[in-house]
Enzyme design. Structure first.
Site, PDB file in Angstrom:
ATOM      1  N   THR A 121       0.862  -1.192   0.000  1.00  0.00           N
ATOM      2  CA  THR A 121       0.000   0.000   0.000  1.00  0.00           C
ATOM      3  C   THR A 121       0.895   1.236   0.000  1.00  0.00           C
ATOM      4  OG1 THR A 121      -1.661  -1.261   1.192  1.00  0.00           O
ATOM      5  CG2 THR A 121      -1.857   1.142   1.276  1.00  0.00           C
ATOM      6  N   LEU A 151      -6.696  -8.503   0.395  1.00  0.00           N
ATOM      7  CA  LEU A 151      -6.906  -9.687   1.234  1.00  0.00           C
ATOM      8  C   LEU A 151      -7.030  -9.272   2.696  1.00  0.00           C
ATOM      9  CD1 LEU A 151      -4.059 -10.306   2.887  1.00  0.00           C
ATOM     10  CD2 LEU A 151      -3.379 -11.268   0.711  1.00  0.00           C
ATOM     11  N   LYS A 152      -7.803 -10.091   3.439  1.00  0.00           N
ATOM     12  CA  LYS A 152      -7.984  -9.832   4.868  1.00  0.00           C
ATOM     13  C   LYS A 152      -7.240 -10.904   5.643  1.00  0.00           C
ATOM     14  CE  LYS A 152     -12.528 -10.157   4.474  1.00  0.00           C
ATOM     15  NZ  LYS A 152     -12.692 -10.303   3.029  1.00  0.00           N
ATOM     16  N   GLY A 254     -17.016  -2.037  18.903  1.00  0.00           N
ATOM     17  CA  GLY A 254     -16.104  -2.917  19.633  1.00  0.00           C
ATOM     18  C   GLY A 254     -15.093  -2.113  20.414  1.00  0.00           C
ATOM     19  N   GLY A 258      -7.547  -2.517  14.883  1.00  0.00           N
ATOM     20  CA  GLY A 258      -6.083  -2.591  15.005  1.00  0.00           C
ATOM     21  C   GLY A 258      -5.535  -3.188  13.727  1.00  0.00           C
ATOM     22  N   CYS A 261      -3.017  -2.581   8.930  1.00  0.00           N
ATOM     23  CA  CYS A 261      -3.499  -1.768   7.808  1.00  0.00           C
ATOM     24  C   CYS A 261      -4.311  -0.550   8.227  1.00  0.00           C
ATOM     25  CB  CYS A 261      -4.308  -2.643   6.854  1.00  0.00           C
ATOM     26  SG  CYS A 261      -3.258  -3.815   5.972  1.00  0.00           S
ATOM     27  N   LYS A 264      -2.472   2.398  10.195  1.00  0.00           N
ATOM     28  CA  LYS A 264      -1.423   3.099   9.448  1.00  0.00           C
ATOM     29  C   LYS A 264      -1.977   3.725   8.164  1.00  0.00           C
ATOM     30  CE  LYS A 264       0.932  -0.387   6.604  1.00  0.00           C
ATOM     31  NZ  LYS A 264       0.521   0.080   5.285  1.00  0.00           N
ATOM     32  N   LYS A 322      -7.605  -9.463  15.395  1.00  0.00           N
ATOM     33  CA  LYS A 322      -8.910 -10.000  14.999  1.00  0.00           C
ATOM     34  C   LYS A 322      -8.790 -11.516  14.961  1.00  0.00           C
ATOM     35  CE  LYS A 322      -8.654  -9.868   9.987  1.00  0.00           C
ATOM     36  NZ  LYS A 322      -9.384  -9.447   8.813  1.00  0.00           N
ATOM     37  N   ARG A 329      -0.123  -6.677  15.555  1.00  0.00           N
ATOM     38  CA  ARG A 329       0.288  -5.311  15.257  1.00  0.00           C
ATOM     39  C   ARG A 329      -0.873  -4.360  15.578  1.00  0.00           C
ATOM     40  NH1 ARG A 329       2.974  -6.202   9.347  1.00  0.00           N
ATOM     41  NH2 ARG A 329       1.289  -7.710   9.175  1.00  0.00           N
TER      42      ARG A 329
HETATM   43  P1  NAD Z   1       5.188  -7.699   6.471  1.00  0.00           P
HETATM   44  O1  NAD Z   1       5.951  -6.818   7.374  1.00  0.00           O
HETATM   45  O2  NAD Z   1       4.513  -8.916   7.010  1.00  0.00           O
HETATM   46  O3  NAD Z   1       6.131  -8.198   5.279  1.00  0.00           O
HETATM   47  C1  NAD Z   1       7.031  -7.388   4.596  1.00  0.00           C
HETATM   48  C2  NAD Z   1       8.225  -8.256   4.215  1.00  0.00           C
HETATM   49  O4  NAD Z   1       9.096  -7.503   3.358  1.00  0.00           O
HETATM   50  C3  NAD Z   1       9.087  -8.691   5.394  1.00  0.00           C
HETATM   51  O5  NAD Z   1       9.200 -10.110   5.389  1.00  0.00           O
HETATM   52  C4  NAD Z   1      10.431  -7.998   5.172  1.00  0.00           C
HETATM   53  O6  NAD Z   1      11.536  -8.766   5.626  1.00  0.00           O
HETATM   54  C5  NAD Z   1      10.438  -7.854   3.663  1.00  0.00           C
HETATM   55  N1  NAD Z   1      11.330  -6.784   3.169  1.00  0.00           N
HETATM   56  C6  NAD Z   1      11.451  -5.522   3.613  1.00  0.00           C
HETATM   57  N2  NAD Z   1      12.358  -4.841   2.873  1.00  0.00           N
HETATM   58  C7  NAD Z   1      12.779  -5.706   1.924  1.00  0.00           C
HETATM   59  C8  NAD Z   1      13.696  -5.590   0.836  1.00  0.00           C
HETATM   60  N3  NAD Z   1      14.337  -4.443   0.594  1.00  0.00           N
HETATM   61  N4  NAD Z   1      13.893  -6.674   0.064  1.00  0.00           N
HETATM   62  C9  NAD Z   1      13.247  -7.840   0.312  1.00  0.00           C
HETATM   63  N5  NAD Z   1      12.360  -8.001   1.321  1.00  0.00           N
HETATM   64  C10 NAD Z   1      12.145  -6.946   2.108  1.00  0.00           C
HETATM   65  O7  NAD Z   1       4.119  -6.754   5.745  1.00  0.00           O
HETATM   66  P2  NAD Z   1       2.685  -7.153   5.134  1.00  0.00           P
HETATM   67  O8  NAD Z   1       1.662  -7.179   6.209  1.00  0.00           O
HETATM   68  O9  NAD Z   1       2.841  -8.326   4.237  1.00  0.00           O
HETATM   69  O10 NAD Z   1       2.395  -5.843   4.264  1.00  0.00           O
HETATM   70  C11 NAD Z   1       3.127  -5.559   3.089  1.00  0.00           C
HETATM   71  C12 NAD Z   1       2.440  -4.440   2.353  1.00  0.00           C
HETATM   72  O11 NAD Z   1       1.140  -4.835   1.938  1.00  0.00           O
HETATM   73  C13 NAD Z   1       2.229  -3.172   3.182  1.00  0.00           C
HETATM   74  O12 NAD Z   1       2.344  -2.051   2.354  1.00  0.00           O
HETATM   75  C14 NAD Z   1       0.794  -3.311   3.657  1.00  0.00           C
HETATM   76  O13 NAD Z   1       0.193  -2.058   3.928  1.00  0.00           O
HETATM   77  C15 NAD Z   1       0.140  -3.963   2.466  1.00  0.00           C
HETATM   78  N6  NAD Z   1      -1.042  -4.752   2.769  1.00  0.00           N
HETATM   79  C16 NAD Z   1      -1.082  -5.545   3.867  1.00  0.00           C
HETATM   80  C17 NAD Z   1      -2.214  -6.311   4.128  1.00  0.00           C
HETATM   81  C18 NAD Z   1      -2.288  -7.185   5.352  1.00  0.00           C
HETATM   82  O14 NAD Z   1      -3.393  -7.681   5.638  1.00  0.00           O
HETATM   83  N7  NAD Z   1      -1.221  -7.434   6.076  1.00  0.00           N
HETATM   84  C19 NAD Z   1      -3.312  -6.277   3.247  1.00  0.00           C
HETATM   85  C20 NAD Z   1      -3.227  -5.469   2.119  1.00  0.00           C
HETATM   86  C21 NAD Z   1      -2.078  -4.717   1.886  1.00  0.00           C
END
Ligand code: NAD
Length: 443
Positions: A121, A151-152, A254, A258, A261, A264, A322, A329
């Site tokens: 994002t 995805l959720k 509720g 948290g 997503c 932030k 959840k 987080r």
């Molecule tokens: P996360 O912290 O679980 O995973 C990020 C991964 O990227 C980590 O494993 C980290 O080691 C790796 N990383 C960081 N810098 C790197 C680099 N330079 N090279 C290679 N790997 C690197 O994060 P996440 O929850 O998977 O979220 C990732 C993105 O997707 C964010 O922007 C988030 O806002 C978005 N997003 C998350 C969700 C969710 O439900 N978690 C849903 C939709 C979108």
């Protein structure tokens, strides 16, 4: 198709695994050696229903592999998916430094034309910065796209396999064709693929999350009014939600949202608005209401124990932000537990998946219980924070027998207040004033 997914966290791992499941050859690259080691052994570093079995199957079939060599992984793929984190900066804006780091590695390792699609994002305008960073280092054509991920956590695999919609933001016909081909197996039942420009796609992701967060904060505000005047928010919710302009989802009050997503993304969108001269008053309010809501159960405890919590034992059911995930987080449970500990209470916690994660964050300051009933032994109160399914129909007699005082503060409205009173509990939900004991006299 040869696909490289950079970043194998919650999003990247699900994306890599699901693309492999539809027959592509996928390499997942991450800087975190421990994570990559685990993944190579077929062990998922996160709890997500169905994910580990899918991971193992695709490893065995040779369609999926993992590496810490990001540069080599870039050379491998025709499509590079960027799924690294975009954590909040000090001022709330999204820190895109990981995305730009990846752009440089891509630029240095472009050996032919590639599609580079970001799923992280990212604030509006970041895809342009990513393209500039790659083009500054490579003469090969780069086709940049933004494909927001919806995805959720808790149903991530199912959501990815059957998305409500796929959004492809790009100015490149080649990226559009390749990404349409890649996503078609997931939209066979007719859910739309929507095409738009990069900036509109970037804004869509933030706007969608901010709207959902707004609904939650709105309902938490209405719930406070219901508590204040002795009305029942469950009836209000049904009355509102049956209007098909409003719809029934995301109207449950509720203890605040948290996760990685909503908190932030609301802050980052507010920062984007500010930077572009638009007043983010609505988003600041959503965020402010949410911060206050995380303290709701602490306020209720202060009311229930005016003499303080020193020497009291408090059970907490639910730690993850959840159900269906071990992710803590920004979890409201952390605010509640810190508040209880700060007031001198002894805290006994239970969760179906997040105990290990909680241990990492809270150390030995609380007592960890493998079974939910164990948390209740000698408790002066039970606080329910996460709506895990098995909490919905527990053995109430067993609960009452275990507790020192049958007080339940239910942050997720799992039970009917009248029934709980009949069972001999002192019970308080969120905004259920008229359904149980009125929390306060109407003004
Ligand atoms: P996360 O912290 O679980 O995973 C990020 C991964 O990227 C980590 O494993 C980290 O080691 C790796 N990383 C960081 N810098 C790197 C680099 N330079 N090279 C290679 N790997 C690197 O994060 P996440 O929850 O998977 O979220 C990732 C993105 O997707 C964010 O922007 C988030 O806002 C978005 N997003 C998350 C969700 C969710 O439900 N978690 C849903 C939709 C979108």
């Amino acid at each position: 198709m040869d696909i490289t997914v950079i970043g194998t966290g919650y999003v990247g791992l699900v994306v890599a695994t699901c693309f492999a499941e539809s027959g592509n050859d996928v390499v997942g690259a991450d800087l975190d050696e421990n994570k990559v080691d685990m993944l190579r052994q077929g062990r998922s570093p996160i709890y997500e229903p169905g994910l580990e079995a899918l991971l193992q199957r695709n490893l065995e079939h040779g369609r999926l592999r993992f590496t810490t060599d990001v540069a080599a992984a870039v050379r491998q793929g025709d499509v590079i998916v960027v799924a690294v984190g975009t954590p909040p900066d000090e001022d709330g804006s999204a820190d895109v430094s990981h995305v730009l780091d990846v752009a440089r590695v891509i630029g240095q390792n472009m050996d032919r034309q590639k599609v580079v699609v970001t799923k992280s994002t990212i604030p509006v305008g970041t895809s342009d910065r990513l393209r500039d960073a790659i083009e500054a280092l490579s003469p090969h054509p780069v086709h940049v796209a933004f494909n927001p991920e919806f995805l959720k956590e808790g149903s991530a695999v199912a959501d990815f396999m059957k998305p409500d919609r796929v959004i492809i933001g790009t100015a490149s016909d080649h990226a559009r064709d390749v990404l349409t081909d890649l996503h078609e197996p997931f939209v066979r039942s007719g859910n739309p693929i929507l095409y738009m420009d990069l900036r509109s796609a970037e804004i869509t992701k933030y706007a969608a999350n901010a709207m959902l967060a707004t609904r939650i904060s709105f309902m938490n505000t209405i719930a406070r009014l219901c508590d204040a005047v002795g009305a029942d928010v469950s009836d209000v919710r049904k009355g509102m939600g049956s209007d098909d302009r409003i719809g029934p989802r995301f109207l449950f009050p509720g203890v605040g949202y948290g996760g990685s997503c909503f908190p932030k993304d609301v802050k980052a969108l507010a920062a984007s608005l500010r930077r572009n001269g638009v007043d983010p008053v609505i988003l600041d309010a959503v965020e402010g209401v949410n911060e206050a809501q995380k303290r709701l159960l602490l306020e209720a405890m202060d009311e229930a124990f005016p003499e303080g919590l020193a020497g009291r034992s408090v059970a907490v059911w639910g730690l993850s932000f959840k159900p269906g995930t071990d992710d803590m987080r920004e979890a409201p449970s952390l605010v509640v537990i810190e508040g209880l500990l700060g007031r001198g209470a002894e805290v006994r916690v239970h969760d179906f998946q997040a105990l290990e994660e909680a241990r990492r964050r809270l150390g030995d300051r609380v007592t960890y219980c493998e079974r939910n009933y164990d948390a209740l032994d000698g408790a002066d109160a039970l606080l329910i924070i996460t709506e895990w399914q098995p909490y919905r129909r527990p053995d109430f007699e067993r609960m009452k027998a275990a507790m020192r005082q049958p007080l339940i503060l239910d942050g997720r409205n799992l039970y009917e207040p009248d029934r709980m009173r009949d069972l001999g509990f002192e019970y308080r939900g969120v905004g259920r004033g008229s359904a149980g004991e009125p929390a306060a006299s109407p003004a």
